[in-house]
Scaffold this motif. Structure first.
Motif, PDB file in Angstrom:
ATOM      1  N   VAL A 118       4.870   7.305  15.221  1.00  0.00           N
ATOM      2  CA  VAL A 118       3.542   7.413  15.849  1.00  0.00           C
ATOM      3  C   VAL A 118       3.713   7.884  17.303  1.00  0.00           C
ATOM      4  O   VAL A 118       2.959   8.735  17.783  1.00  0.00           O
ATOM      5  N   LYS A 121       0.842  -1.218   0.000  1.00  0.00           N
ATOM      6  CA  LYS A 121       0.000   0.000   0.000  1.00  0.00           C
ATOM      7  C   LYS A 121       0.869   1.256   0.000  1.00  0.00           C
ATOM      8  O   LYS A 121       2.055   1.224   0.329  1.00  0.00           O
ATOM      9  N   MET A 169       0.088   5.461   1.310  1.00  0.00           N
ATOM     10  CA  MET A 169      -0.871   6.424   1.848  1.00  0.00           C
ATOM     11  C   MET A 169      -0.933   7.609   0.887  1.00  0.00           C
ATOM     12  O   MET A 169       0.101   8.137   0.472  1.00  0.00           O
ATOM     13  N   VAL A 171      -5.306   9.623  11.040  1.00  0.00           N
ATOM     14  CA  VAL A 171      -6.143   8.407  11.025  1.00  0.00           C
ATOM     15  C   VAL A 171      -5.996   7.607  12.322  1.00  0.00           C
ATOM     16  O   VAL A 171      -6.934   6.942  12.769  1.00  0.00           O
ATOM     17  N   VAL A 172      -4.820   7.719  12.956  1.00  0.00           N
ATOM     18  CA  VAL A 172      -4.592   7.028  14.236  1.00  0.00           C
ATOM     19  C   VAL A 172      -5.544   7.591  15.307  1.00  0.00           C
ATOM     20  O   VAL A 172      -5.896   6.914  16.259  1.00  0.00           O
ATOM     21  N   TYR A 177      -5.385   0.948   8.441  1.00  0.00           N
ATOM     22  CA  TYR A 177      -5.654   1.338   7.043  1.00  0.00           C
ATOM     23  C   TYR A 177      -4.860   0.477   6.060  1.00  0.00           C
ATOM     24  O   TYR A 177      -5.321   0.167   4.956  1.00  0.00           O
ATOM     25  N   ALA A 207      -1.668   0.869  15.690  1.00  0.00           N
ATOM     26  CA  ALA A 207      -1.897   0.872  14.236  1.00  0.00           C
ATOM     27  C   ALA A 207      -3.357   1.179  13.918  1.00  0.00           C
ATOM     28  O   ALA A 207      -4.272   0.656  14.569  1.00  0.00           O
ATOM     29  N   SER A 208      -3.581   2.025  12.902  1.00  0.00           N
ATOM     30  CA  SER A 208      -4.963   2.391  12.550  1.00  0.00           C
ATOM     31  C   SER A 208      -5.669   1.272  11.788  1.00  0.00           C
ATOM     32  O   SER A 208      -6.890   1.210  11.767  1.00  0.00           O
ATOM     33  N   GLY A 235       2.941   8.010   4.355  1.00  0.00           N
ATOM     34  CA  GLY A 235       3.142   7.065   5.457  1.00  0.00           C
ATOM     35  C   GLY A 235       3.519   7.801   6.732  1.00  0.00           C
ATOM     36  O   GLY A 235       3.088   8.917   6.975  1.00  0.00           O
ATOM     37  N   ALA A 236       4.360   7.134   7.514  1.00  0.00           N
ATOM     38  CA  ALA A 236       4.663   7.680   8.841  1.00  0.00           C
ATOM     39  C   ALA A 236       5.582   8.889   8.810  1.00  0.00           C
ATOM     40  O   ALA A 236       5.647   9.662   9.758  1.00  0.00           O
ATOM     41  N   GLU A 295      -2.376  10.446   6.833  1.00  0.00           N
ATOM     42  CA  GLU A 295      -1.563   9.706   7.802  1.00  0.00           C
ATOM     43  C   GLU A 295      -1.487  10.447   9.141  1.00  0.00           C
ATOM     44  O   GLU A 295      -1.639  11.674   9.192  1.00  0.00           O
ATOM     45  N   HIS A 296      -1.256   9.731  10.177  1.00  0.00           N
ATOM     46  CA  HIS A 296      -1.206  10.187  11.570  1.00  0.00           C
ATOM     47  C   HIS A 296      -2.595  10.591  12.092  1.00  0.00           C
ATOM     48  O   HIS A 296      -3.012  10.077  13.126  1.00  0.00           O
ATOM     49  N   THR A 351       7.910   3.195  11.885  1.00  0.00           N
ATOM     50  CA  THR A 351       6.534   3.700  12.017  1.00  0.00           C
ATOM     51  C   THR A 351       6.133   3.871  13.482  1.00  0.00           C
ATOM     52  O   THR A 351       5.590   4.917  13.863  1.00  0.00           O
TER      53      THR A 351
HETATM   54  C1  MEV Z   1       1.819   4.834   8.622  1.00  0.00           C
HETATM   55  O1  MEV Z   1       1.877   4.246   7.342  1.00  0.00           O
HETATM   56  C2  MEV Z   1       0.579   5.644   8.785  1.00  0.00           C
HETATM   57  C3  MEV Z   1       0.293   6.111  10.213  1.00  0.00           C
HETATM   58  O2  MEV Z   1      -0.918   6.876  10.158  1.00  0.00           O
HETATM   59  C4  MEV Z   1       0.120   4.952  11.165  1.00  0.00           C
HETATM   60  C5  MEV Z   1      -1.177   4.173  10.997  1.00  0.00           C
HETATM   61  O3  MEV Z   1      -2.109   4.660  10.398  1.00  0.00           O
HETATM   62  O4  MEV Z   1      -1.234   3.032  11.524  1.00  0.00           O
HETATM   63  C6  MEV Z   1       1.385   7.020  10.717  1.00  0.00           C
END
Ligand code: MEV
Length: 303
Positions: free
Chosen positions: A180, A12, A14, A21-22, A135, A132-133, A260-261, A18-19, A176
């Protein structure tokens, strides 16, 4: 003859969100046309794992969750795992988890919905990465470009796959979990600021969804640039990601951001055909390794 199940789960990237979504906000992500293949057969004496992915924790977690849910007669299993995506932040851990879970369902002749595969795979991933979210797990299962709701974990497939994106790898593998944690620490220190940034990112994601559905790439580019600024204020961009992002913007990209992260891994740049070559050159000059990836319309599947 022993039955062998072979499955493929895509990696995948993103697109945005990102972030945030957590913390329950939505994000937009897409499956790529490279991923992880798992071959699973009944073994002889004990379980055996042969894997090109150094981290066996996700395979073991997926097995653990599956056999907790399904009390099948437990025979030794042999796994052969090949990854095309390790080391780039393309979701190899979640793809391994998804592929292992899917292969276990197939081997035992149990039919399972995508939601069921998600629930088991996400539970396995959470055993290892509690924040982890999910996604990445959802993206690997559903394929295509998806909007993932960080709160309800619901998935909406956007039905579009021809997004004009270039992917540049920074050369540095991001951690990651550490990124986070970094954002979580920042949020503890200044909750008002962090929550405002997450809210702004969430708003951008709904605008981004409309831009994608309307294939309005110049609008999408602007939204990506704004998302990148918000990620910078969260402190997750790096000098080399910034360099790659500026290089692609100067060469005519409609928008660019980390994916991503942060802290390394990849960035993405949205292009119009007339400037694609210039952006590719500028990215390479800025130190990026171009990754030839396309959107995979399909998610996890038997091959
Ligand atoms: C990492 O790929 C994306 C983050 O939002 C972590 C997550 O969603 O699990 C930073």
């Amino acid at each position: 003859m022993t039955k062998t199940i072979k499955v493929f789960a895509p990696g995948k990237l993103m697109l945005m969100g990102e972030h945030a979504v957590v913390y329950g906000y939505p994000c937009i992500s897409f499956a790529v046309d490279k991923g992880v293949t798992v071959e699973l057969s009944k073994g002889l004496k004990a379980d055996k794992v042969t894997s090109s992915v150094s981290d066996d924790r996700f395979i073991n977690a997926a097995k653990g969750v599956f056999f907790q849910e399904y009390v099948c007669r437990r025979k030794p299993l042999e796994f052969l795992i090949k990854s095309e995506i390790s080391g780039y932040g393309l979701g190899s851990s979640s793809a391994v988890t998804v592929a292992t879970t899917f292969a276990l369902f197939k081997l035992h002749g149990i039919s399972a919905s995508k939601r069921r595969i998600f629930n088991l795979s996400y539970k396995a991933v959470k055993n290892i990465q509690p924040k982890a979210s999910g996604y990445d797990v959802a993206t690997s299962i559903y394929g295509g470009i998806i909007v993932f709701n960080g709160k309800t974990k619901r998935v909406q497939k956007l039905g579009i796959s021809d997004i004009p994106l270039l992917v540049g790898f920074s050369g540095a593998k991001a951690d990651t979990a550490m990124m986070v944690e970094k954002v979580s620490a920042m949020r503890k220190k200044d909750p008002t600021k962090a929550n405002r940034i997450f809210q702004d990112i969430g708003d951008l994601v709904s605008e981004g969804k409309d831009a994608i559905l309307g294939k309005d790439w110049s609008r999408m580019g602007k939204i990506m640039n704004e998302n990148q600024q918000l990620l910078s204020s969260l402190g997750v961009s790096t000098l080399s990601l910034d360099r790659m992002i500026s290089a692609s913007s100067e060469a005519g990209a409609l928008g660019a951001k980390l994916s991503g992260a942060g802290g390394g891994d990849c960035m993405i740049a949205l292009y119009k055909d007339s400037s694609k070559k210039d952006i590719e050159k500028a990215l390479e000059k800025s130190g990026a390794t171009l990754l030839p990836l396309r959107v995979s319309k399909e998610g996890v599947r038997a091959v």
